[in-house]
Design a protein around this motif. Structure first.
Motif, short mmCIF file in Angstrom:
data_model
loop_
_atom_site.label_atom_id
_atom_site.label_comp_id
_atom_site.label_asym_id
_atom_site.label_seq_id
_atom_site.Cartn_x
_atom_site.Cartn_y
_atom_site.Cartn_z
N ASN A 74 -29.97 53.55 -12.86
CA ASN A 74 -28.64 54.21 -13.15
C ASN A 74 -27.54 53.75 -11.89
OD1 ASN A 74 -29.64 55.46 -11.11
ND2 ASN A 74 -29.54 57.42 -12.00
N LYS A 75 -27.83 52.85 -11.39
CA LYS A 75 -26.79 52.64 -10.10
C LYS A 75 -25.93 51.43 -10.46
CE LYS A 75 -29.62 53.40 -5.84
NZ LYS A 75 -30.28 52.83 -5.03
N PRO A 76 -24.82 51.24 -10.44
CA PRO A 76 -23.78 50.32 -11.28
C PRO A 76 -23.80 49.20 -10.14
CG PRO A 76 -22.62 52.10 -10.07
CD PRO A 76 -23.72 52.85 -9.97
N HIS A 77 -23.27 47.96 -10.76
CA HIS A 77 -23.05 46.86 -9.92
C HIS A 77 -22.15 47.25 -8.67
CE1 HIS A 77 -19.46 45.72 -12.33
NE2 HIS A 77 -19.24 45.11 -11.04
N GLU A 78 -22.44 46.44 -7.76
CA GLU A 78 -21.37 46.47 -6.70
C GLU A 78 -20.86 45.09 -5.92
OE1 GLU A 78 -22.40 49.25 -3.30
OE2 GLU A 78 -24.24 49.89 -4.34
N THR A 79 -19.64 44.89 -5.57
CA THR A 79 -19.10 43.85 -4.86
C THR A 79 -18.59 44.02 -3.66
OG1 THR A 79 -18.68 42.87 -7.12
CG2 THR A 79 -17.48 41.89 -5.17
N LEU A 80 -19.22 43.46 -2.65
CA LEU A 80 -18.94 43.43 -1.46
C LEU A 80 -17.99 42.43 -0.86
CD1 LEU A 80 -22.36 44.10 0.42
CD2 LEU A 80 -20.59 45.76 -0.26
N HIS A 81 -16.63 42.86 -0.74
CA HIS A 81 -15.49 41.86 -0.37
C HIS A 81 -15.39 41.72 1.07
CE1 HIS A 81 -13.67 41.68 -4.38
NE2 HIS A 81 -14.35 43.04 -4.44
N TYR A 82 -15.53 40.44 1.58
CA TYR A 82 -15.53 40.00 3.06
C TYR A 82 -14.11 39.52 3.50
CZ TYR A 82 -20.24 41.05 3.95
OH TYR A 82 -21.80 41.59 3.98
N PRO A 83 -13.46 39.59 4.50
CA PRO A 83 -12.20 39.07 4.66
C PRO A 83 -12.28 37.60 4.93
CG PRO A 83 -13.06 40.18 6.71
CD PRO A 83 -14.05 40.31 5.54
N PRO A 84 -11.18 36.82 4.75
CA PRO A 84 -11.26 35.39 4.82
C PRO A 84 -11.41 35.03 6.21
CG PRO A 84 -9.20 35.77 4.45
CD PRO A 84 -9.99 37.17 4.28
N PRO A 85 -12.03 33.97 6.49
CA PRO A 85 -12.19 33.55 7.80
C PRO A 85 -10.75 33.30 8.53
CG PRO A 85 -12.77 31.67 6.37
CD PRO A 85 -12.60 32.98 5.50
N PRO A 86 -10.71 33.31 9.63
CA PRO A 86 -9.36 33.33 10.61
C PRO A 86 -9.16 31.60 10.33
CG PRO A 86 -11.17 33.64 12.10
CD PRO A 86 -11.76 33.74 10.71
N PRO A 87 -7.72 31.30 10.37
CA PRO A 87 -7.45 30.10 10.50
C PRO A 87 -7.72 29.24 11.79
CG PRO A 87 -5.47 31.29 10.96
CD PRO A 87 -6.81 32.21 10.60
N PRO A 88 -8.06 27.90 11.52
CA PRO A 88 -8.66 27.23 12.70
C PRO A 88 -7.59 27.44 13.93
CG PRO A 88 -8.20 25.79 11.17
CD PRO A 88 -8.01 27.01 10.62
N VAL A 89 -7.89 27.21 15.15
CA VAL A 89 -7.06 27.59 16.16
C VAL A 89 -6.59 26.10 16.64
CG1 VAL A 89 -6.78 27.81 18.59
CG2 VAL A 89 -8.06 29.65 17.19
N GLU A 90 -5.34 25.64 16.75
CA GLU A 90 -4.49 24.45 17.18
C GLU A 90 -5.10 24.08 18.54
OE1 GLU A 90 -3.52 21.86 14.92
OE2 GLU A 90 -4.02 23.39 13.56
N PRO A 91 -5.60 22.75 18.94
CA PRO A 91 -5.80 22.58 20.37
C PRO A 91 -4.36 22.68 20.97
CG PRO A 91 -6.39 20.56 19.09
CD PRO A 91 -5.94 21.93 18.11
N ILE A 92 -4.58 23.12 22.24
CA ILE A 92 -3.45 22.85 23.09
C ILE A 92 -3.11 21.43 23.45
CG2 ILE A 92 -2.32 23.67 25.18
CD1 ILE A 92 -4.34 26.27 24.94
N GLN A 93 -1.72 21.11 23.29
CA GLN A 93 -1.25 19.94 23.58
C GLN A 93 -0.85 19.77 25.10
OE1 GLN A 93 -1.49 17.40 21.37
NE2 GLN A 93 -2.40 18.74 19.90
N LYS A 94 -1.15 18.95 25.99
CA LYS A 94 -0.89 18.76 27.07
C LYS A 94 0.16 17.62 27.39
CE LYS A 94 -5.09 20.31 29.07
NZ LYS A 94 -5.99 19.94 30.10
#
Length: 94
Positions: A74-94
């Motif tokens: 008698n338990k209904p289905h469930e959906t767990l929503h996870y946040p999207p991964p953070p965007p990649p970090v750009e390397p620092i340009q020297k």
């Protein structure tokens, strides 16, 4: 709760950090899962299905991954929503 089951809002980052989605999926499936099979062929999109019917769907675009838990008695289905991964970090340009 919808008429069809339970759907979580996007899980807060503090909970995702404590129990990551991969660990949650592994625990819910007892470590018994494999690639989702559609019409006799493995799905190459990264979807996984546990032997108990629990499914993992990877994130697409701005939507994070999801874990679908089927109804049980008698338990209904469930959906767990996870946040999207953070965007990649750009390397620092020297």
């Amino acid at each position: 709760m919808s008429a069809d089951g339970l759907t979580s809002d996007v899980l807060k980052q503090q909970f995702v950090a404590v129990i990551p989605r991969a660990e949650t999926f592994d625990k819910l499936t007892g470590g018994q899962s494999g690639p989702t099979v559609i019409k006799g062929a493995e799905d190459s999109s990264g979807k996984l299905t546990g032997t108990n019917g629990i499914r993992y769907r990877p994130g697409i675009g701005s939507n994070g991954p999801r874990i679908d838990i089927p109804a049980n008695g008698n338990k209904p289905h469930e959906t767990l929503h996870y946040p999207p991964p953070p965007p990649p970090v750009e390397p620092i340009q020297k």
